[in-house]
Design a protein around this motif. Structure first.
Motif, PDB file in Angstrom:
ATOM      1  N   VAL A  10      15.650 -76.266 -47.313  1.00 14.98           N
ATOM      2  CA  VAL A  10      15.710 -74.808 -47.180  1.00 14.98           C
ATOM      3  C   VAL A  10      16.374 -74.424 -45.862  1.00 14.98           C
ATOM      4  CG1 VAL A  10      14.315 -72.752 -46.842  1.00 14.98           C
ATOM      5  CG2 VAL A  10      13.774 -74.322 -48.704  1.00 14.98           C
ATOM      6  N   LEU A  11      15.985 -75.095 -44.765  1.00 14.36           N
ATOM      7  CA  LEU A  11      16.564 -74.774 -43.474  1.00 14.36           C
ATOM      8  C   LEU A  11      18.065 -75.028 -43.452  1.00 14.36           C
ATOM      9  CD1 LEU A  11      13.817 -76.186 -41.078  1.00 14.36           C
ATOM     10  CD2 LEU A  11      14.304 -73.789 -41.592  1.00 14.36           C
ATOM     11  N   LEU A  12      18.483 -76.111 -44.084  1.00 13.28           N
ATOM     12  CA  LEU A  12      19.905 -76.400 -44.142  1.00 13.28           C
ATOM     13  C   LEU A  12      20.653 -75.348 -44.957  1.00 13.28           C
ATOM     14  CD1 LEU A  12      19.836 -80.270 -44.589  1.00 13.28           C
ATOM     15  CD2 LEU A  12      20.606 -79.010 -42.568  1.00 13.28           C
ATOM     16  N   SER A  13      20.033 -74.884 -46.057  1.00 13.58           N
ATOM     17  CA  SER A  13      20.657 -73.853 -46.885  1.00 13.58           C
ATOM     18  C   SER A  13      20.808 -72.552 -46.105  1.00 13.58           C
ATOM     19  CB  SER A  13      19.826 -73.618 -48.144  1.00 13.58           C
ATOM     20  OG  SER A  13      19.768 -74.781 -48.925  1.00 13.58           O
ATOM     21  N   PRO A  47      22.969 -77.018 -49.811  1.00 15.53           N
ATOM     22  CA  PRO A  47      22.937 -77.797 -48.579  1.00 15.53           C
ATOM     23  C   PRO A  47      24.231 -78.584 -48.414  1.00 15.53           C
ATOM     24  CG  PRO A  47      20.949 -78.143 -49.885  1.00 15.53           C
ATOM     25  CD  PRO A  47      21.896 -77.373 -50.735  1.00 15.53           C
ATOM     26  N   PRO A  48      24.743 -78.719 -47.192  1.00 17.55           N
ATOM     27  CA  PRO A  48      26.008 -79.398 -46.981  1.00 17.55           C
ATOM     28  C   PRO A  48      25.886 -80.914 -47.016  1.00 17.55           C
ATOM     29  CG  PRO A  48      25.111 -78.704 -44.889  1.00 17.55           C
ATOM     30  CD  PRO A  48      24.186 -78.169 -45.955  1.00 17.55           C
ATOM     31  N   SER A  49      24.680 -81.441 -46.995  1.00 17.41           N
ATOM     32  CA  SER A  49      24.488 -82.880 -46.982  1.00 17.41           C
ATOM     33  C   SER A  49      23.415 -83.267 -47.972  1.00 17.41           C
ATOM     34  CB  SER A  49      24.082 -83.357 -45.586  1.00 17.41           C
ATOM     35  OG  SER A  49      23.755 -84.729 -45.609  1.00 17.41           O
ATOM     36  N   GLN A  50      23.568 -84.447 -48.540  1.00 18.30           N
ATOM     37  CA  GLN A  50      22.532 -84.947 -49.440  1.00 18.30           C
ATOM     38  C   GLN A  50      21.504 -85.776 -48.686  1.00 18.30           C
ATOM     39  OE1 GLN A  50      25.473 -86.823 -51.896  1.00 18.30           O
ATOM     40  NE2 GLN A  50      24.908 -88.885 -51.221  1.00 18.30           N
ATOM     41  N   VAL A  51      21.595 -85.807 -47.358  1.00 22.46           N
ATOM     42  CA  VAL A  51      20.664 -86.571 -46.521  1.00 22.46           C
ATOM     43  C   VAL A  51      19.729 -85.609 -45.803  1.00 22.46           C
ATOM     44  CG1 VAL A  51      20.462 -88.137 -44.552  1.00 22.46           C
ATOM     45  CG2 VAL A  51      22.314 -88.448 -46.200  1.00 22.46           C
ATOM     46  N   VAL A  52      18.435 -85.934 -45.791  1.00 22.95           N
ATOM     47  CA  VAL A  52      17.457 -85.164 -45.025  1.00 22.95           C
ATOM     48  C   VAL A  52      16.861 -86.065 -43.961  1.00 22.95           C
ATOM     49  CG1 VAL A  52      16.911 -83.550 -46.874  1.00 22.95           C
ATOM     50  CG2 VAL A  52      15.630 -85.690 -46.700  1.00 22.95           C
ATOM     51  N   ALA A  53      16.399 -85.441 -42.873  1.00 19.84           N
ATOM     52  CA  ALA A  53      15.909 -86.196 -41.727  1.00 19.84           C
ATOM     53  C   ALA A  53      14.534 -85.706 -41.307  1.00 19.84           C
ATOM     54  CB  ALA A  53      16.885 -86.070 -40.564  1.00 19.84           C
ATOM     55  N   HIS A  54      13.757 -86.625 -40.751  1.00 22.99           N
ATOM     56  CA  HIS A  54      12.387 -86.307 -40.346  1.00 22.99           C
ATOM     57  C   HIS A  54      11.986 -87.259 -39.226  1.00 22.99           C
ATOM     58  CE1 HIS A  54       8.170 -85.488 -40.359  1.00 22.99           C
ATOM     59  NE2 HIS A  54       7.814 -86.568 -41.033  1.00 22.99           N
ATOM     60  N   HIS A 101      18.553 -83.426 -31.968  1.00 21.54           N
ATOM     61  CA  HIS A 101      19.428 -84.461 -32.502  1.00 21.54           C
ATOM     62  C   HIS A 101      20.484 -83.845 -33.408  1.00 21.54           C
ATOM     63  CE1 HIS A 101      15.464 -86.141 -31.682  1.00 21.54           C
ATOM     64  NE2 HIS A 101      16.017 -87.328 -31.533  1.00 21.54           N
ATOM     65  N   ARG A 102      21.690 -84.370 -33.318  1.00 24.18           N
ATOM     66  CA  ARG A 102      22.746 -84.047 -34.271  1.00 24.18           C
ATOM     67  C   ARG A 102      23.183 -85.356 -34.919  1.00 24.18           C
ATOM     68  NH1 ARG A 102      26.498 -79.477 -31.183  1.00 24.18           N
ATOM     69  NH2 ARG A 102      24.914 -77.814 -31.217  1.00 24.18           N
ATOM     70  N   ILE A 103      23.049 -85.404 -36.219  1.00 18.57           N
ATOM     71  CA  ILE A 103      23.321 -86.625 -36.964  1.00 18.57           C
ATOM     72  C   ILE A 103      24.414 -86.346 -37.975  1.00 18.57           C
ATOM     73  CG2 ILE A 103      22.325 -88.395 -38.471  1.00 18.57           C
ATOM     74  CD1 ILE A 103      19.580 -87.673 -37.236  1.00 18.57           C
ATOM     75  N   ASP A 104      25.496 -87.096 -37.897  1.00 12.89           N
ATOM     76  CA  ASP A 104      26.584 -86.977 -38.861  1.00 12.89           C
ATOM     77  C   ASP A 104      26.335 -87.958 -39.997  1.00 12.89           C
ATOM     78  OD1 ASP A 104      27.795 -85.104 -37.267  1.00 12.89           O
ATOM     79  OD2 ASP A 104      29.146 -86.520 -36.297  1.00 12.89           O
ATOM     80  N   LEU A 130      23.558 -82.895 -39.517  1.00 13.39           N
ATOM     81  CA  LEU A 130      22.151 -82.498 -39.560  1.00 13.39           C
ATOM     82  C   LEU A 130      21.681 -82.207 -38.145  1.00 13.39           C
ATOM     83  CD1 LEU A 130      20.731 -85.343 -41.837  1.00 13.39           C
ATOM     84  CD2 LEU A 130      21.615 -83.131 -42.570  1.00 13.39           C
ATOM     85  N   THR A 131      20.812 -81.226 -38.006  1.00 15.85           N
ATOM     86  CA  THR A 131      20.170 -80.939 -36.729  1.00 15.85           C
ATOM     87  C   THR A 131      18.671 -81.151 -36.883  1.00 15.85           C
ATOM     88  OG1 THR A 131      21.872 -79.337 -36.111  1.00 15.85           O
ATOM     89  CG2 THR A 131      19.764 -79.220 -34.941  1.00 15.85           C
ATOM     90  N   VAL A 132      18.115 -81.998 -36.061  1.00 18.26           N
ATOM     91  CA  VAL A 132      16.692 -82.341 -36.146  1.00 18.26           C
ATOM     92  C   VAL A 132      16.092 -82.249 -34.752  1.00 18.26           C
ATOM     93  CG1 VAL A 132      15.011 -84.029 -36.963  1.00 18.26           C
ATOM     94  CG2 VAL A 132      17.308 -83.999 -37.954  1.00 18.26           C
TER      95      VAL A 132
END
Length: 358
Positions: free
Chosen positions: A9-12, A20-27, A118-121, A126-128
């Motif tokens: 949701v946050l990415l959307s 969402p621009p990525s199919q990867v989620v981070a935690h 964090h910024r993960i490509d 992704l921003t975490v």
């Protein structure tokens, strides 16, 4: 709402196009806690979980911790661990979960931030964020006496203990294995299949702080070195003593010699009291002391808890072993940087320690 759904949701919302621009989620499941290592730097040791929700592989090409560190390219290959098959690599297959094993270090005198960004490509950016648990690490005394104690532990590749998770917990995040060596970096003399031929075997293990014994396990058989036995996770730590250190922290002394444990649950310990002897029980391929501090006892295995940092009140840093990530034939002992006697520091992988008399 689940954590995965929340991230999506946050990415959307961050991208008004909707999808969402990525199919990867981070935690980040466990916020890091700062600890000062024997290199004089503050270490923030933690994991970032990445899950590929899509139907095609995704490459993780860059990981940046804002203002502190950046890794990219082949470096990511050494940090992204796939627990399902025990391998490292930057590519996340469909449905796979990878674990970024991070050790963010701060130069001496740098203030520890309250939040890490964090910024993960990973196909897209992704921003975490993660808070930092800035509680001081617990201070402990020596679990062993004498010198020529090599440290196998935290924090970088090959990540020994950090690769071991149990029910989602990383109890061994800051665990250290203490192994006694001679001046030529030998760990035994004679037949390597005899436990008693190892210099660590039978050394008395001491309580590191005051506190009551919470649990004891004895009767787990020793393995024949240098073979690593296939034992259940519940018995991985072998014969052990778990002690309450107060403040929600517990100490675990593991792989003890069968029949050597001298304490029982409920005993009130004082620093320096002998608990047992170094052995080779449980999932161990040679005699050594495994020592860890966790946020709770993690019973019955001793592993169902999160590992937290600790520092030794006083230690003597006598050297460092280079090449310790490879075969022993390539190990070289080098002098340590002064001062020799340190206070309030955490020993790093490859350190050679002695513990001064109390």
């Amino acid at each position: 709402m689940s954590m995965v759904a929340l991230v999506l949701v946050l990415l959307s919302l961050a991208h008004p196009g909707g999808a969402p621009p990525s199919q990867v989620v981070a935690h980040i499941p466990t916020p890091p806690s700062p600890v000062t290592g024997t290199d004089g730097r503050t270490h923030l040791v933690y994991e970032v979980l990445l899950r590929n929700l899509g139907r095609s592989p995704v490459g993780v090409t860059r990981v940046a911790v804002h203002g502190l560190s950046t890794v990219d390219g082949a470096e990511v290959d050494r940090l992204l661990f796939h627990r399902a098959n025990g391998t490292f690599g930057r590519v996340l297959p469909p449905g796979d979960t990878g674990t970024l094993l991070l050790d963010v270090t701060l130069p001496p005198g740098t203030r520890t931030p309250a939040v890490l960004k964090h910024r993960i490509d990973a196909g897209a950016r992704l921003t975490v964020r993660s808070t930092v648990d800035r509680r001081a690490p617990v201070r402990v005394g020596p679990p062993l006496g004498g010198g020529n104690l090599a440290v196998f532990g935290c924090c970088g590749p090959p990540f020994g203990h950090r690769r071991a998770a149990y029910d989602g917990f990383v109890a061994q995040r800051y665990a250290v294995d203490l192994v006694r060596m001679d001046g030529a970096l030998n760990m035994f003399a004679g037949d390597p299949t005899v436990n008693a031929n190892y210099f660590s075997y039978g050394d008395p293990v001491s309580a590191v702080a005051p506190g009551r014994v919470l649990a004891v396990r004895d009767g787990v058989a020793e393995s024949v070195p240098p073979r690593l036995p296939n034992v259940p996770d519940e018995q991985a730590l072998g014969n052990m003593v778990i002690q309450d250190l107060g403040g929600g922290r517990t100490a675990t002394y593991a792989h003890l010699r069968p029949g050597s444990i001298t304490v029982r649950p409920g005993d009130l310990l004082v620093p320096g009291r002998t608990l047992g002897e170094v052995g080779n029980s449980g999932r161990s391929f040679q005699p050594h002391l495994h020592f860890q501090v966790t946020a709770r006892p993690g019973l019955p295995s001793g592993l169902a808890a999160e590992g937290v940092p600790f520092v030794f009140e006083r230690l003597q840093l006598d050297g460092r072993i280079t090449g310790i990530d490879g075969p022993p034939a390539g190990w070289v002992r080098e002098p340590a940087s002064p001062p020799a006697v340190r206070t309030g520091e955490y020993p790093l992988n490859g350190d050679v320690l002695a513990f001064p008399e109390r």
